[in-house]
Scaffold this active site. Sequence first.
Site, PDB file in Angstrom:
ATOM      1  NE  ARG A  37       0.181  -1.780   2.563  1.00  0.00           N
ATOM      2  CZ  ARG A  37       1.426  -1.444   2.816  1.00  0.00           C
ATOM      3  NH1 ARG A  37       2.067  -0.566   2.053  1.00  0.00           N
ATOM      4  NH2 ARG A  37       2.073  -1.964   3.842  1.00  0.00           N
ATOM      5  CD  GLU A  43       1.182   2.660   8.259  1.00  0.00           C
ATOM      6  OE1 GLU A  43       0.983   1.484   7.900  1.00  0.00           O
ATOM      7  OE2 GLU A  43       1.044   3.638   7.499  1.00  0.00           O
ATOM      8  N   GLY A 138       8.179  -0.917   1.913  1.00  0.00           N
ATOM      9  CA  GLY A 138       6.930  -0.560   2.581  1.00  0.00           C
ATOM     10  C   GLY A 138       5.769  -0.388   1.618  1.00  0.00           C
ATOM     11  CB  SER A 140       2.589  -4.315   0.373  1.00  0.00           C
ATOM     12  OG  SER A 140       2.291  -5.483   1.081  1.00  0.00           O
ATOM     13  CG  ASP A 186       0.554  -5.140   3.759  1.00  0.00           C
ATOM     14  OD1 ASP A 186      -0.050  -4.137   4.182  1.00  0.00           O
ATOM     15  OD2 ASP A 186       1.728  -5.403   4.055  1.00  0.00           O
TER      16      ASP A 186
HETATM   17  P1  ADP Z   1       7.617  -4.981   1.389  1.00  0.00           P
HETATM   18  O1  ADP Z   1       6.496  -5.952   1.425  1.00  0.00           O
HETATM   19  O2  ADP Z   1       7.300  -3.709   2.079  1.00  0.00           O
HETATM   20  O3  ADP Z   1       8.155  -4.733   0.020  1.00  0.00           O
HETATM   21  P2  ADP Z   1       8.872  -7.073   2.901  1.00  0.00           P
HETATM   22  O4  ADP Z   1      10.136  -7.118   3.678  1.00  0.00           O
HETATM   23  O5  ADP Z   1       7.600  -7.394   3.604  1.00  0.00           O
HETATM   24  O6  ADP Z   1       8.821  -5.630   2.237  1.00  0.00           O
HETATM   25  O7  ADP Z   1       8.962  -8.068   1.667  1.00  0.00           O
HETATM   26  C1  ADP Z   1      10.049  -8.029   0.781  1.00  0.00           C
HETATM   27  C2  ADP Z   1      10.496  -9.438   0.457  1.00  0.00           C
HETATM   28  O8  ADP Z   1       9.477 -10.109  -0.323  1.00  0.00           O
HETATM   29  C3  ADP Z   1      11.728  -9.468  -0.429  1.00  0.00           C
HETATM   30  O9  ADP Z   1      12.909  -9.381   0.337  1.00  0.00           O
HETATM   31  C4  ADP Z   1      11.589 -10.810  -1.121  1.00  0.00           C
HETATM   32  O10 ADP Z   1      12.036 -11.862  -0.297  1.00  0.00           O
HETATM   33  C5  ADP Z   1      10.076 -10.948  -1.295  1.00  0.00           C
HETATM   34  N1  ADP Z   1       9.645 -10.479  -2.628  1.00  0.00           N
HETATM   35  C6  ADP Z   1       8.772  -9.508  -2.900  1.00  0.00           C
HETATM   36  N2  ADP Z   1       8.594  -9.344  -4.237  1.00  0.00           N
HETATM   37  C7  ADP Z   1       9.376 -10.254  -4.841  1.00  0.00           C
HETATM   38  C8  ADP Z   1       9.664 -10.598  -6.196  1.00  0.00           C
HETATM   39  N3  ADP Z   1       9.107  -9.967  -7.220  1.00  0.00           N
HETATM   40  N4  ADP Z   1      10.545 -11.605  -6.412  1.00  0.00           N
HETATM   41  C9  ADP Z   1      11.124 -12.253  -5.388  1.00  0.00           C
HETATM   42  N5  ADP Z   1      10.903 -11.963  -4.105  1.00  0.00           N
HETATM   43  C10 ADP Z   1      10.059 -10.989  -3.804  1.00  0.00           C
HETATM   44 MG    MG Z   2       5.658  -6.821   3.170  1.00  0.00          MG
END
Ligand code: ADP
Ligand code: MG
Length: 395
Positions: A37, A43, A138, A140, A186
Amino acid sequence: MASPVPSLGQLVSDAICLFKKNFGDEAPKIAACAPGRVNLIGEHTDYNQGYVLPMALSLVTVVVGSASSGQEATIVTASEEADEPRKVDLTLPVEGFPLSPGLPHWANYVKGVMDHYRACPLPGFRAVVVSSVPLGSGLSSSASLEVAFYTFLQQLRPDDGDNLSKAIACQQAEHTHAGVPCGIMDQLVSVLGMEGHALLIDCRSLESIPVPLTDAGLVFLITNSNVKHSLASSEYALRRAQCEKAASILRKPSLRDATMNDLEAQESRAQLDDVTYRRACHVIGEICRTLKAAESLKRGAYQEFGKLMVESHNSLRDLYEVSCKDLDDLVCAAMEVEGVFGSRMTGGGFGGCTITLLKDHAIDRTIQNIQERYSGTPTFYVATPSEGARALKLS
Ligand code: ADP
Ligand code: MG
Protein backbone atom coordinates in the site's frame (compact mmCIF):
# COMPACT_ATOMS: atom_id res chain seq x y z
CA MET A 1 10.72 5.81 -16.62
CA ALA A 2 8.58 4.27 -13.91
CA SER A 3 9.58 0.67 -13.05
CA PRO A 4 7.47 -1.99 -14.77
CA VAL A 5 5.33 -3.91 -12.28
CA PRO A 6 5.23 -7.69 -12.96
CA SER A 7 1.68 -8.92 -13.61
CA LEU A 8 -0.12 -11.08 -11.10
CA GLY A 9 -0.07 -13.91 -13.66
CA GLN A 10 3.72 -13.63 -13.92
CA LEU A 11 4.17 -13.73 -10.14
CA VAL A 12 1.89 -16.78 -9.84
CA SER A 13 3.75 -18.60 -12.57
CA ASP A 14 7.13 -17.77 -10.92
CA ALA A 15 5.74 -19.08 -7.62
CA ILE A 16 4.53 -22.33 -9.24
CA CYS A 17 7.97 -22.91 -10.80
CA LEU A 18 9.71 -22.37 -7.48
CA PHE A 19 7.24 -24.69 -5.74
CA LYS A 20 7.94 -27.47 -8.22
CA LYS A 21 11.68 -26.91 -7.90
CA ASN A 22 11.54 -27.23 -4.10
CA PHE A 23 8.89 -29.90 -3.64
CA GLY A 24 9.10 -32.20 -6.63
CA ASP A 25 7.04 -31.94 -9.74
CA GLU A 26 3.57 -31.80 -8.23
CA ALA A 27 1.84 -28.46 -8.85
CA PRO A 28 0.58 -26.40 -5.89
CA LYS A 29 -3.20 -26.55 -5.35
CA ILE A 30 -4.05 -23.27 -3.66
CA ALA A 31 -2.97 -19.65 -4.00
CA ALA A 32 -3.66 -16.24 -2.51
CA CYS A 33 -2.38 -12.70 -2.88
CA ALA A 34 -2.43 -9.43 -0.95
CA PRO A 35 -1.23 -5.97 -1.97
CA GLY A 36 1.28 -3.51 -0.56
CA ARG A 37 0.00 0.00 0.00
CA VAL A 38 0.89 3.65 -0.22
CA ASN A 39 -0.49 6.19 2.22
CA LEU A 40 -1.62 9.44 0.57
CA ILE A 41 -1.90 11.36 3.84
CA GLY A 42 -2.42 10.67 7.56
CA GLU A 43 1.03 9.62 8.75
CA HIS A 44 1.66 8.31 12.27
CA THR A 45 -2.04 8.80 12.99
CA ASP A 46 -3.19 5.17 12.94
CA TYR A 47 -1.76 4.21 16.32
CA ASN A 48 -3.30 7.42 17.70
CA GLN A 49 -6.72 6.14 16.59
CA GLY A 50 -6.96 8.87 13.94
CA TYR A 51 -7.64 8.87 10.18
CA VAL A 52 -5.47 7.59 7.33
CA LEU A 53 -5.96 7.71 3.54
CA PRO A 54 -4.07 4.83 1.90
CA MET A 55 -4.62 2.92 -1.34
CA ALA A 56 -3.77 -0.72 -2.07
CA LEU A 57 -1.20 -1.11 -4.88
CA SER A 58 -0.74 -3.41 -7.83
CA LEU A 59 2.52 -4.48 -6.12
CA VAL A 60 1.52 -7.74 -4.41
CA THR A 61 2.70 -10.74 -2.44
CA VAL A 62 1.58 -14.14 -3.75
CA VAL A 63 1.56 -17.39 -1.75
CA VAL A 64 1.04 -20.75 -3.48
CA GLY A 65 1.09 -24.18 -1.86
CA SER A 66 -0.65 -27.40 -0.88
CA ALA A 67 -1.67 -29.27 2.24
CA SER A 68 0.70 -32.09 3.18
CA SER A 69 0.55 -34.99 5.59
CA GLY A 70 2.33 -34.60 8.94
CA GLN A 71 2.68 -31.87 11.53
CA GLU A 72 5.11 -29.63 9.68
CA ALA A 73 5.00 -26.59 7.44
CA THR A 74 7.75 -25.80 4.97
CA ILE A 75 7.84 -22.28 3.56
CA VAL A 76 10.16 -20.84 0.91
CA THR A 77 10.50 -17.17 -0.01
CA ALA A 78 11.80 -16.15 -3.41
CA SER A 79 12.84 -12.76 -2.10
CA GLU A 80 16.60 -12.20 -2.30
CA GLU A 81 16.25 -9.28 0.09
CA ALA A 82 15.03 -11.62 2.87
CA ASP A 83 17.63 -12.95 5.32
CA GLU A 84 18.87 -16.55 4.91
CA PRO A 85 17.88 -19.34 5.03
CA ARG A 86 15.00 -18.69 2.66
CA LYS A 87 13.48 -22.11 3.25
CA VAL A 88 12.21 -22.91 6.75
CA ASP A 89 10.59 -25.93 8.40
CA LEU A 90 8.16 -25.06 11.16
CA THR A 91 6.22 -27.29 13.53
CA LEU A 92 2.54 -26.37 13.54
CA PRO A 93 1.41 -24.31 16.52
CA VAL A 94 -0.78 -26.12 19.02
CA GLU A 95 -2.70 -24.54 21.85
CA GLY A 96 -0.35 -23.57 24.66
CA PHE A 97 2.74 -24.04 22.44
CA PRO A 98 3.01 -21.02 20.16
CA LEU A 99 5.83 -20.60 17.64
CA SER A 100 8.58 -18.44 19.08
CA PRO A 101 10.22 -15.69 17.07
CA GLY A 102 13.85 -16.21 16.06
CA LEU A 103 15.96 -16.38 12.91
CA PRO A 104 15.58 -15.97 10.00
CA HIS A 105 13.81 -12.71 10.72
CA TRP A 106 11.47 -12.93 7.70
CA ALA A 107 9.92 -16.18 8.98
CA ASN A 108 8.68 -14.36 12.10
CA TYR A 109 5.95 -12.71 10.03
CA VAL A 110 4.78 -16.13 8.87
CA LYS A 111 5.04 -17.70 12.34
CA GLY A 112 3.07 -14.78 13.79
CA VAL A 113 0.27 -15.27 11.28
CA MET A 114 0.16 -19.01 12.00
CA ASP A 115 -0.03 -18.33 15.75
CA HIS A 116 -2.77 -15.72 15.40
CA TYR A 117 -4.73 -17.62 12.75
CA ARG A 118 -8.33 -17.79 13.87
CA ALA A 119 -9.11 -21.46 13.12
CA CYS A 120 -7.08 -24.31 14.51
CA PRO A 121 -5.54 -26.79 14.22
CA LEU A 122 -3.84 -26.11 10.88
CA PRO A 123 -2.96 -29.07 8.68
CA GLY A 124 0.64 -29.56 7.50
CA PHE A 125 1.47 -27.63 4.33
CA ARG A 126 4.14 -26.52 1.90
CA ALA A 127 4.18 -23.00 0.50
CA VAL A 128 6.16 -20.58 -1.63
CA VAL A 129 6.10 -16.76 -1.31
CA VAL A 130 6.82 -14.44 -4.24
CA SER A 131 6.42 -10.66 -4.07
CA SER A 132 6.70 -7.56 -6.20
CA VAL A 133 6.56 -5.25 -3.15
CA PRO A 134 10.07 -3.95 -2.39
CA LEU A 135 11.08 -5.04 1.13
CA GLY A 136 11.59 -2.36 3.77
CA SER A 137 10.71 0.61 1.55
CA GLY A 138 7.60 1.82 3.33
CA LEU A 139 5.17 0.19 0.86
CA SER A 140 4.28 -2.42 3.45
CA SER A 141 5.76 -5.63 2.17
CA SER A 142 5.33 -6.89 5.75
CA ALA A 143 1.54 -6.45 5.84
CA SER A 144 1.21 -7.84 2.32
CA LEU A 145 3.15 -10.94 3.41
CA GLU A 146 1.03 -11.36 6.55
CA VAL A 147 -2.29 -10.82 4.79
CA ALA A 148 -1.38 -12.97 1.77
CA PHE A 149 -0.28 -15.73 4.12
CA TYR A 150 -3.44 -15.45 6.21
CA THR A 151 -5.53 -15.62 3.02
CA PHE A 152 -3.56 -18.70 1.99
CA LEU A 153 -4.31 -20.37 5.37
CA GLN A 154 -8.01 -19.57 4.85
CA GLN A 155 -7.96 -21.92 1.83
CA LEU A 156 -6.31 -24.66 3.91
CA ARG A 157 -8.67 -24.39 6.84
CA PRO A 158 -11.41 -21.73 6.62
CA ASP A 159 -12.00 -19.31 9.50
CA ASP A 160 -15.25 -17.31 9.87
CA GLY A 161 -14.22 -14.92 7.08
CA ASP A 162 -14.47 -11.71 9.14
CA ASN A 163 -12.19 -9.19 7.41
CA LEU A 164 -11.63 -6.85 10.36
CA SER A 165 -10.61 -9.70 12.65
CA LYS A 166 -8.29 -10.92 9.91
CA ALA A 167 -6.52 -7.54 9.69
CA ILE A 168 -6.25 -7.39 13.50
CA ALA A 169 -4.78 -10.93 13.63
CA CYS A 170 -2.14 -9.90 11.06
CA GLN A 171 -1.34 -6.72 13.01
CA GLN A 172 -0.95 -8.86 16.16
CA ALA A 173 1.43 -11.14 14.25
CA GLU A 174 3.66 -8.14 13.51
CA HIS A 175 3.52 -7.01 17.17
CA THR A 176 4.25 -10.32 18.84
CA HIS A 177 6.60 -12.00 16.36
CA ALA A 178 8.33 -9.24 14.34
CA GLY A 179 8.51 -6.90 17.36
CA VAL A 180 7.03 -3.95 15.43
CA PRO A 181 4.29 -2.10 17.38
CA CYS A 182 2.54 -1.02 14.14
CA GLY A 183 -0.91 0.54 13.81
CA ILE A 184 -3.74 -1.11 11.89
CA MET A 185 -3.51 0.83 8.59
CA ASP A 186 -1.25 -1.49 6.58
CA GLN A 187 -3.09 -4.72 7.30
CA LEU A 188 -6.52 -3.13 6.95
CA VAL A 189 -5.91 -1.62 3.52
CA SER A 190 -4.19 -4.81 2.36
CA VAL A 191 -7.36 -6.72 3.31
CA LEU A 192 -9.97 -4.17 2.17
CA GLY A 193 -8.32 -2.35 -0.78
CA MET A 194 -10.65 -1.42 -3.69
CA GLU A 195 -9.77 -1.04 -7.33
CA GLY A 196 -9.93 2.64 -8.38
CA HIS A 197 -10.23 3.91 -4.80
CA ALA A 198 -8.27 5.13 -1.82
CA LEU A 199 -9.77 4.31 1.59
CA LEU A 200 -10.43 6.88 4.29
CA ILE A 201 -10.02 4.69 7.37
CA ASP A 202 -11.10 5.64 10.86
CA CYS A 203 -8.54 3.75 12.92
CA ARG A 204 -10.76 3.92 15.99
CA SER A 205 -14.00 2.44 14.64
CA LEU A 206 -12.16 0.62 11.79
CA GLU A 207 -14.80 1.94 9.39
CA SER A 208 -13.52 2.73 5.92
CA ILE A 209 -15.01 4.99 3.27
CA PRO A 210 -13.93 4.46 -0.36
CA VAL A 211 -12.72 7.65 -2.07
CA PRO A 212 -12.81 7.33 -5.89
CA LEU A 213 -9.58 8.06 -7.78
CA THR A 214 -10.94 7.97 -11.27
CA ASP A 215 -9.60 11.18 -12.83
CA ALA A 216 -7.67 9.95 -15.87
CA GLY A 217 -5.59 13.13 -16.02
CA LEU A 218 -4.06 12.54 -12.59
CA VAL A 219 -1.25 10.34 -11.33
CA PHE A 220 0.05 9.43 -7.91
CA LEU A 221 3.76 8.76 -8.36
CA ILE A 222 5.76 6.80 -5.79
CA THR A 223 9.48 7.60 -5.57
CA ASN A 224 11.57 5.11 -3.63
CA SER A 225 14.63 6.83 -2.17
CA ASN A 226 16.19 3.35 -1.81
CA VAL A 227 17.61 4.35 1.55
CA LYS A 228 16.55 3.06 4.93
CA HIS A 229 18.13 4.35 8.11
CA SER A 230 18.59 1.91 10.96
CA LEU A 231 16.93 4.40 13.31
CA ALA A 232 13.53 3.61 11.83
CA SER A 233 12.30 0.92 14.22
CA SER A 234 13.62 2.34 17.49
CA GLU A 235 12.36 5.83 16.63
CA TYR A 236 8.95 4.41 15.68
CA ALA A 237 8.52 2.82 19.13
CA LEU A 238 9.74 6.05 20.73
CA ARG A 239 7.17 8.14 18.80
CA ARG A 240 4.40 5.82 19.97
CA ALA A 241 5.52 6.23 23.58
CA GLN A 242 5.71 10.03 23.19
CA CYS A 243 2.15 10.12 21.84
CA GLU A 244 0.90 8.03 24.77
CA LYS A 245 2.67 10.37 27.15
CA ALA A 246 1.08 13.43 25.49
CA ALA A 247 -2.41 11.87 25.61
CA SER A 248 -2.00 11.04 29.27
CA ILE A 249 -0.87 14.60 30.14
CA LEU A 250 -3.86 15.95 28.21
CA ARG A 251 -6.02 13.40 30.11
CA LYS A 252 -7.39 11.92 26.87
CA PRO A 253 -7.71 8.23 25.95
CA SER A 254 -5.71 8.98 22.78
CA LEU A 255 -4.55 11.99 20.72
CA ARG A 256 -7.61 11.40 18.50
CA ASP A 257 -9.64 12.90 21.35
CA ALA A 258 -7.45 16.00 21.72
CA THR A 259 -7.86 19.36 19.96
CA MET A 260 -5.38 22.16 19.31
CA ASN A 261 -7.20 24.11 22.07
CA ASP A 262 -6.52 21.29 24.53
CA LEU A 263 -2.88 21.35 23.51
CA GLU A 264 -2.56 25.12 23.84
CA ALA A 265 -4.36 25.32 27.21
CA GLN A 266 -2.13 26.92 29.85
CA GLU A 267 -2.22 23.87 32.11
CA SER A 268 -1.14 21.55 29.26
CA ARG A 269 1.65 23.84 28.09
CA ALA A 270 3.04 23.91 31.62
CA GLN A 271 3.23 20.11 31.77
CA LEU A 272 4.29 19.23 28.23
CA ASP A 273 8.00 19.35 27.42
CA ASP A 274 8.88 20.81 24.03
CA VAL A 275 9.40 17.45 22.26
CA THR A 276 6.16 15.90 23.53
CA TYR A 277 4.29 19.09 22.59
CA ARG A 278 5.60 18.98 19.02
CA ARG A 279 4.78 15.27 18.60
CA ALA A 280 1.20 15.89 19.74
CA CYS A 281 0.94 18.99 17.55
CA HIS A 282 1.82 16.90 14.47
CA VAL A 283 -0.69 14.17 15.26
CA ILE A 284 -3.60 16.50 16.06
CA GLY A 285 -2.89 18.61 12.94
CA GLU A 286 -2.41 15.55 10.72
CA ILE A 287 -5.75 14.00 11.75
CA CYS A 288 -7.49 17.26 10.71
CA ARG A 289 -5.52 17.46 7.45
CA THR A 290 -6.45 13.90 6.52
CA LEU A 291 -10.17 14.59 6.80
CA LYS A 292 -9.78 17.83 4.79
CA ALA A 293 -7.67 16.03 2.19
CA ALA A 294 -10.27 13.29 1.66
CA GLU A 295 -12.93 15.99 1.16
CA SER A 296 -10.80 17.90 -1.34
CA LEU A 297 -10.05 14.71 -3.28
CA LYS A 298 -13.77 13.96 -3.54
CA ARG A 299 -14.39 17.50 -4.87
CA GLY A 300 -11.52 17.25 -7.36
CA ALA A 301 -9.77 20.13 -5.55
CA TYR A 302 -6.28 18.87 -6.35
CA GLN A 303 -4.43 22.13 -5.57
CA GLU A 304 -5.89 21.99 -2.10
CA PHE A 305 -5.01 18.32 -1.73
CA GLY A 306 -1.45 19.01 -2.85
CA LYS A 307 -1.07 21.86 -0.37
CA LEU A 308 -2.19 19.55 2.44
CA MET A 309 0.39 16.96 1.30
CA VAL A 310 3.17 19.53 1.59
CA GLU A 311 1.90 20.69 5.00
CA SER A 312 1.90 17.05 6.10
CA HIS A 313 5.50 16.62 4.94
CA ASN A 314 6.65 19.79 6.71
CA SER A 315 4.95 18.69 9.90
CA LEU A 316 6.57 15.23 9.73
CA ARG A 317 9.93 16.90 9.12
CA ASP A 318 9.78 19.69 11.73
CA LEU A 319 7.39 18.53 14.45
CA TYR A 320 7.46 14.74 14.32
CA GLU A 321 11.08 14.58 13.11
CA VAL A 322 10.80 11.38 11.10
CA SER A 323 11.94 12.68 7.70
CA CYS A 324 15.54 12.75 6.48
CA LYS A 325 17.56 14.64 3.88
CA ASP A 326 16.83 12.09 1.13
CA LEU A 327 13.07 12.44 1.56
CA ASP A 328 13.22 16.24 1.89
CA ASP A 329 15.31 16.45 -1.30
CA LEU A 330 12.87 14.21 -3.21
CA VAL A 331 9.91 16.36 -2.14
CA CYS A 332 11.73 19.59 -3.12
CA ALA A 333 12.71 18.20 -6.51
CA ALA A 334 9.14 17.09 -7.25
CA MET A 335 7.67 20.44 -6.18
CA GLU A 336 9.87 22.32 -8.67
CA VAL A 337 8.00 20.81 -11.62
CA GLU A 338 5.00 22.48 -13.23
CA GLY A 339 1.96 20.20 -13.05
CA VAL A 340 2.87 18.82 -9.62
CA PHE A 341 0.18 19.50 -7.00
CA GLY A 342 1.92 18.16 -3.92
CA SER A 343 4.46 15.73 -2.55
CA ARG A 344 5.32 14.23 0.83
CA MET A 345 7.18 11.43 2.54
CA THR A 346 4.98 8.38 3.05
CA GLY A 347 5.30 5.50 5.52
CA GLY A 348 7.13 5.53 8.83
CA GLY A 349 10.01 7.76 7.65
CA PHE A 350 13.83 7.73 7.96
CA GLY A 351 14.03 6.65 4.33
CA GLY A 352 11.59 4.77 2.14
CA CYS A 353 9.30 6.56 -0.31
CA THR A 354 7.63 9.81 -1.22
CA ILE A 355 4.22 10.13 -2.86
CA THR A 356 3.53 12.89 -5.37
CA LEU A 357 0.25 14.03 -6.94
CA LEU A 358 0.65 15.41 -10.44
CA LYS A 359 -0.97 15.87 -13.83
CA ASP A 360 -0.29 12.83 -15.98
CA HIS A 361 1.44 14.87 -18.72
CA ALA A 362 4.02 16.05 -16.16
CA ILE A 363 5.22 12.56 -15.24
CA ASP A 364 8.30 12.33 -17.47
CA ARG A 365 9.49 15.82 -16.53
CA THR A 366 8.97 15.05 -12.84
CA ILE A 367 10.95 11.82 -13.00
CA GLN A 368 13.70 13.55 -14.94
CA ASN A 369 13.93 16.45 -12.49
CA ILE A 370 14.08 14.10 -9.51
CA GLN A 371 16.80 12.03 -11.19
CA GLU A 372 18.83 15.18 -11.86
CA ARG A 373 18.37 16.70 -8.41
CA TYR A 374 18.52 13.65 -6.13
CA SER A 375 21.99 12.40 -5.22
CA GLY A 376 20.81 8.79 -4.69
CA THR A 377 19.35 6.25 -7.11
CA PRO A 378 15.58 6.50 -6.97
CA THR A 379 13.05 4.08 -8.43
CA PHE A 380 9.57 5.13 -9.50
CA TYR A 381 6.17 3.45 -9.51
CA VAL A 382 2.86 4.75 -10.77
CA ALA A 383 0.45 4.01 -7.91
CA THR A 384 -2.56 2.14 -9.32
CA PRO A 385 -5.36 1.84 -6.76
CA SER A 386 -6.02 -1.89 -6.60
CA GLU A 387 -8.05 -4.66 -5.01
CA GLY A 388 -7.31 -6.09 -1.57
CA ALA A 389 -6.38 -9.68 -0.61
CA ARG A 390 -8.02 -12.57 -2.37
CA ALA A 391 -7.80 -16.28 -3.08
CA LEU A 392 -6.56 -17.08 -6.60
CA LYS A 393 -7.70 -19.92 -8.83
CA LEU A 394 -4.93 -22.12 -10.18
CA SER A 395 -5.88 -23.63 -13.49
P1 ADP B 1 7.88 -2.58 4.75
O1 ADP B 1 6.71 -3.25 5.37
O2 ADP B 1 7.71 -1.11 4.63
O3 ADP B 1 8.30 -3.18 3.45
P2 ADP B 1 9.14 -3.63 7.10
O4 ADP B 1 10.47 -3.38 7.72
O5 ADP B 1 7.92 -3.38 7.93
O6 ADP B 1 9.12 -2.79 5.76
O7 ADP B 1 9.04 -5.14 6.62
C1 ADP B 1 10.04 -5.71 5.81
C2 ADP B 1 10.36 -7.10 6.30
O8 ADP B 1 9.23 -7.98 6.07
C3 ADP B 1 11.50 -7.74 5.52
O9 ADP B 1 12.75 -7.38 6.06
C4 ADP B 1 11.20 -9.22 5.69
O10 ADP B 1 11.66 -9.70 6.94
C5 ADP B 1 9.67 -9.27 5.69
N1 ADP B 1 9.15 -9.56 4.35
C6 ADP B 1 8.32 -8.81 3.62
N2 ADP B 1 8.02 -9.38 2.43
C7 ADP B 1 8.68 -10.55 2.39
C8 ADP B 1 8.81 -11.60 1.44
N3 ADP B 1 8.20 -11.58 0.26
N4 ADP B 1 9.60 -12.65 1.78
C9 ADP B 1 10.23 -12.70 2.96
N5 ADP B 1 10.16 -11.73 3.88
C10 ADP B 1 9.41 -10.67 3.63
MG1 MG C 1 5.99 -2.93 7.34
